[in-house]
Design a protein around this motif. Structure first.
Motif, PDB file in Angstrom:
ATOM      1  N   LEU A 204      -8.606  -2.382 -14.327  1.00  0.00           N
ATOM      2  CA  LEU A 204      -8.400  -3.377 -13.284  1.00  0.00           C
ATOM      3  C   LEU A 204      -8.521  -4.790 -13.840  1.00  0.00           C
ATOM      4  O   LEU A 204      -7.784  -5.690 -13.424  1.00  0.00           O
ATOM      5  CB  LEU A 204      -9.387  -3.163 -12.135  1.00  0.00           C
ATOM      6  CG  LEU A 204      -9.182  -1.892 -11.309  1.00  0.00           C
ATOM      7  CD1 LEU A 204     -10.274  -1.754 -10.261  1.00  0.00           C
ATOM      8  CD2 LEU A 204      -7.818  -1.883 -10.664  1.00  0.00           C
TER       9      LEU A 204
ATOM     10  N   GLU B 178       1.022  -7.446  -8.839  1.00  0.00           N
ATOM     11  CA  GLU B 178       0.212  -7.617  -7.630  1.00  0.00           C
ATOM     12  C   GLU B 178      -0.129  -6.254  -7.020  1.00  0.00           C
ATOM     13  O   GLU B 178      -1.261  -6.020  -6.592  1.00  0.00           O
ATOM     14  CB  GLU B 178       0.966  -8.477  -6.621  1.00  0.00           C
ATOM     15  CG  GLU B 178       0.151  -8.844  -5.414  1.00  0.00           C
ATOM     16  CD  GLU B 178       0.880  -9.787  -4.482  1.00  0.00           C
ATOM     17  OE1 GLU B 178       0.197 -10.440  -3.682  1.00  0.00           O
ATOM     18  OE2 GLU B 178       2.120  -9.873  -4.558  1.00  0.00           O
ATOM     19  N   ARG B 179       0.844  -5.356  -7.010  1.00  0.00           N
ATOM     20  CA  ARG B 179       0.593  -4.009  -6.491  1.00  0.00           C
ATOM     21  C   ARG B 179      -0.349  -3.230  -7.395  1.00  0.00           C
ATOM     22  O   ARG B 179      -1.240  -2.531  -6.921  1.00  0.00           O
ATOM     23  CB  ARG B 179       1.899  -3.243  -6.349  1.00  0.00           C
ATOM     24  CG  ARG B 179       2.711  -3.611  -5.149  1.00  0.00           C
ATOM     25  CD  ARG B 179       3.868  -2.640  -4.956  1.00  0.00           C
ATOM     26  NE  ARG B 179       4.723  -2.536  -6.134  1.00  0.00           N
ATOM     27  CZ  ARG B 179       5.793  -3.276  -6.364  1.00  0.00           C
ATOM     28  NH1 ARG B 179       6.160  -4.192  -5.492  1.00  0.00           N
ATOM     29  NH2 ARG B 179       6.511  -3.102  -7.445  1.00  0.00           N
ATOM     30  N   SER B 180      -0.164  -3.338  -8.699  1.00  0.00           N
ATOM     31  CA  SER B 180      -0.955  -2.526  -9.625  1.00  0.00           C
ATOM     32  C   SER B 180      -2.401  -2.984  -9.726  1.00  0.00           C
ATOM     33  O   SER B 180      -3.278  -2.188 -10.029  1.00  0.00           O
ATOM     34  CB  SER B 180      -0.314  -2.513 -11.011  1.00  0.00           C
ATOM     35  OG  SER B 180      -0.385  -3.789 -11.599  1.00  0.00           O
ATOM     36  N   ARG B 181      -2.665  -4.242  -9.465  1.00  0.00           N
ATOM     37  CA  ARG B 181      -4.049  -4.706  -9.562  1.00  0.00           C
ATOM     38  C   ARG B 181      -4.885  -4.233  -8.387  1.00  0.00           C
ATOM     39  O   ARG B 181      -6.104  -4.256  -8.441  1.00  0.00           O
ATOM     40  CB  ARG B 181      -4.114  -6.221  -9.694  1.00  0.00           C
ATOM     41  CG  ARG B 181      -3.883  -6.971  -8.435  1.00  0.00           C
ATOM     42  CD  ARG B 181      -3.917  -8.466  -8.682  1.00  0.00           C
ATOM     43  NE  ARG B 181      -3.718  -9.179  -7.462  1.00  0.00           N
ATOM     44  CZ  ARG B 181      -4.657  -9.886  -6.855  1.00  0.00           C
ATOM     45  NH1 ARG B 181      -5.840  -9.999  -7.399  1.00  0.00           N
ATOM     46  NH2 ARG B 181      -4.400 -10.502  -5.730  1.00  0.00           N
ATOM     47  N   ARG B 182      -4.233  -3.800  -7.311  1.00  0.00           N
ATOM     48  CA  ARG B 182      -4.961  -3.280  -6.153  1.00  0.00           C
ATOM     49  C   ARG B 182      -5.070  -1.753  -6.163  1.00  0.00           C
ATOM     50  O   ARG B 182      -5.732  -1.187  -5.313  1.00  0.00           O
ATOM     51  CB  ARG B 182      -4.266  -3.731  -4.871  1.00  0.00           C
ATOM     52  CG  ARG B 182      -4.421  -5.210  -4.617  1.00  0.00           C
ATOM     53  CD  ARG B 182      -3.763  -5.602  -3.328  1.00  0.00           C
ATOM     54  NE  ARG B 182      -2.324  -5.715  -3.573  1.00  0.00           N
ATOM     55  CZ  ARG B 182      -1.399  -5.587  -2.646  1.00  0.00           C
ATOM     56  NH1 ARG B 182      -1.720  -5.326  -1.423  1.00  0.00           N
ATOM     57  NH2 ARG B 182      -0.119  -5.715  -2.953  1.00  0.00           N
ATOM     58  N   GLY B 183      -4.437  -1.089  -7.112  1.00  0.00           N
ATOM     59  CA  GLY B 183      -4.384   0.369  -7.146  1.00  0.00           C
ATOM     60  C   GLY B 183      -5.593   0.996  -7.817  1.00  0.00           C
ATOM     61  O   GLY B 183      -5.528   1.402  -8.970  1.00  0.00           O
ATOM     62  N   LYS B 184      -6.683   1.088  -7.084  1.00  0.00           N
ATOM     63  CA  LYS B 184      -7.901   1.650  -7.665  1.00  0.00           C
ATOM     64  C   LYS B 184      -7.767   3.137  -7.946  1.00  0.00           C
ATOM     65  O   LYS B 184      -8.315   3.631  -8.926  1.00  0.00           O
ATOM     66  CB  LYS B 184      -9.098   1.401  -6.753  1.00  0.00           C
ATOM     67  CG  LYS B 184      -9.546  -0.031  -6.757  1.00  0.00           C
ATOM     68  CD  LYS B 184     -10.821  -0.220  -5.998  1.00  0.00           C
ATOM     69  CE  LYS B 184     -11.206  -1.693  -6.054  1.00  0.00           C
ATOM     70  NZ  LYS B 184     -12.427  -1.952  -5.331  1.00  0.00           N
TER      71      LYS B 184
ATOM     72  N   TYR C  91      -1.762 -10.323 -13.913  1.00  0.00           N
ATOM     73  CA  TYR C  91      -1.386 -10.914 -12.635  1.00  0.00           C
ATOM     74  C   TYR C  91      -1.569 -12.428 -12.656  1.00  0.00           C
ATOM     75  O   TYR C  91      -0.703 -13.179 -12.194  1.00  0.00           O
ATOM     76  CB  TYR C  91      -2.214 -10.285 -11.508  1.00  0.00           C
ATOM     77  CG  TYR C  91      -2.092 -11.002 -10.196  1.00  0.00           C
ATOM     78  CD1 TYR C  91      -0.952 -10.864  -9.411  1.00  0.00           C
ATOM     79  CD2 TYR C  91      -3.110 -11.826  -9.725  1.00  0.00           C
ATOM     80  CE1 TYR C  91      -0.826 -11.525  -8.202  1.00  0.00           C
ATOM     81  CE2 TYR C  91      -2.993 -12.487  -8.525  1.00  0.00           C
ATOM     82  CZ  TYR C  91      -1.855 -12.334  -7.763  1.00  0.00           C
ATOM     83  OH  TYR C  91      -1.745 -13.003  -6.579  1.00  0.00           O
TER      84      TYR C  91
ATOM     85  N   GLN D  62      -5.246  -5.590 -15.578  1.00  0.00           N
ATOM     86  CA  GLN D  62      -4.196  -5.858 -14.602  1.00  0.00           C
ATOM     87  C   GLN D  62      -4.390  -7.216 -13.935  1.00  0.00           C
ATOM     88  O   GLN D  62      -3.422  -7.922 -13.669  1.00  0.00           O
ATOM     89  CB  GLN D  62      -4.149  -4.751 -13.537  1.00  0.00           C
ATOM     90  CG  GLN D  62      -3.749  -3.406 -14.074  1.00  0.00           C
ATOM     91  CD  GLN D  62      -2.384  -3.434 -14.715  1.00  0.00           C
ATOM     92  OE1 GLN D  62      -1.475  -4.094 -14.259  1.00  0.00           O
ATOM     93  NE2 GLN D  62      -2.230  -2.699 -15.794  1.00  0.00           N
ATOM     94  N   GLU D  63      -5.633  -7.579 -13.680  1.00  0.00           N
ATOM     95  CA  GLU D  63      -5.919  -8.881 -13.069  1.00  0.00           C
ATOM     96  C   GLU D  63      -5.510 -10.020 -14.003  1.00  0.00           C
ATOM     97  O   GLU D  63      -4.957 -11.028 -13.564  1.00  0.00           O
ATOM     98  CB  GLU D  63      -7.414  -8.982 -12.721  1.00  0.00           C
ATOM     99  CG  GLU D  63      -7.799 -10.249 -12.014  1.00  0.00           C
ATOM    100  CD  GLU D  63      -7.246 -10.347 -10.603  1.00  0.00           C
ATOM    101  OE1 GLU D  63      -7.108 -11.494 -10.120  1.00  0.00           O
ATOM    102  OE2 GLU D  63      -6.958  -9.311  -9.981  1.00  0.00           O
TER     103      GLU D  63
END
Length: 103
Positions: free
Chosen positions: A79, A58-64, A86, A82-83
């Motif tokens: 991304l 969840e954290r890594s999918r938001r880390g642009k 997730y 990662q999505e």
């Protein structure tokens, strides 16, 4: 005319490289998701590990910023991978009824 032809050839080569890299990252994402699904199906991930993996994904999918750092102009491919991971973890969390505890 020779310079124009070279520029067009360069653009074509760049487009081909981008297409191949996109295929590569798509394949890598599918392999990663299948690996996660197999580990879950075999019971190798317990509830606590699943919750930790879910939170990390969840954290890594938001880390642009991290995606841009690792993949540069291809950060959207990272991304998307990662999505996908997730969503696999989220689906299993819902199946096990752990989604409420993770919040």
């Amino acid at each position: 005319m020779n310079t124009l032809l070279q520029i067009l050839l360069l653009i074509a080569v760049i487009a081909i490289v981008m297409f191949v890299f996109n295929l590569y990252t798509s394949l890598l994402g599918k392999i990663s998701q299948n690996s996660i699904k197999k580990r879950i199906a075999k019971g190798k991930i317990n509830d606590k590990q699943l919750m930790n993996l879910y939170k990390a994904s969840e954290r890594s999918r938001r880390g642009k910023l991290m995606a841009i750092f690792f993949y540069g102009i291809f950060y959207k491919s990272f991304l998307n991978m990662q999505e996908g991971n997730y969503l696999v973890y989220k689906e299993e969390m819902e199946r096990r009824g752990l989604l409420e505890r993770a919040s």
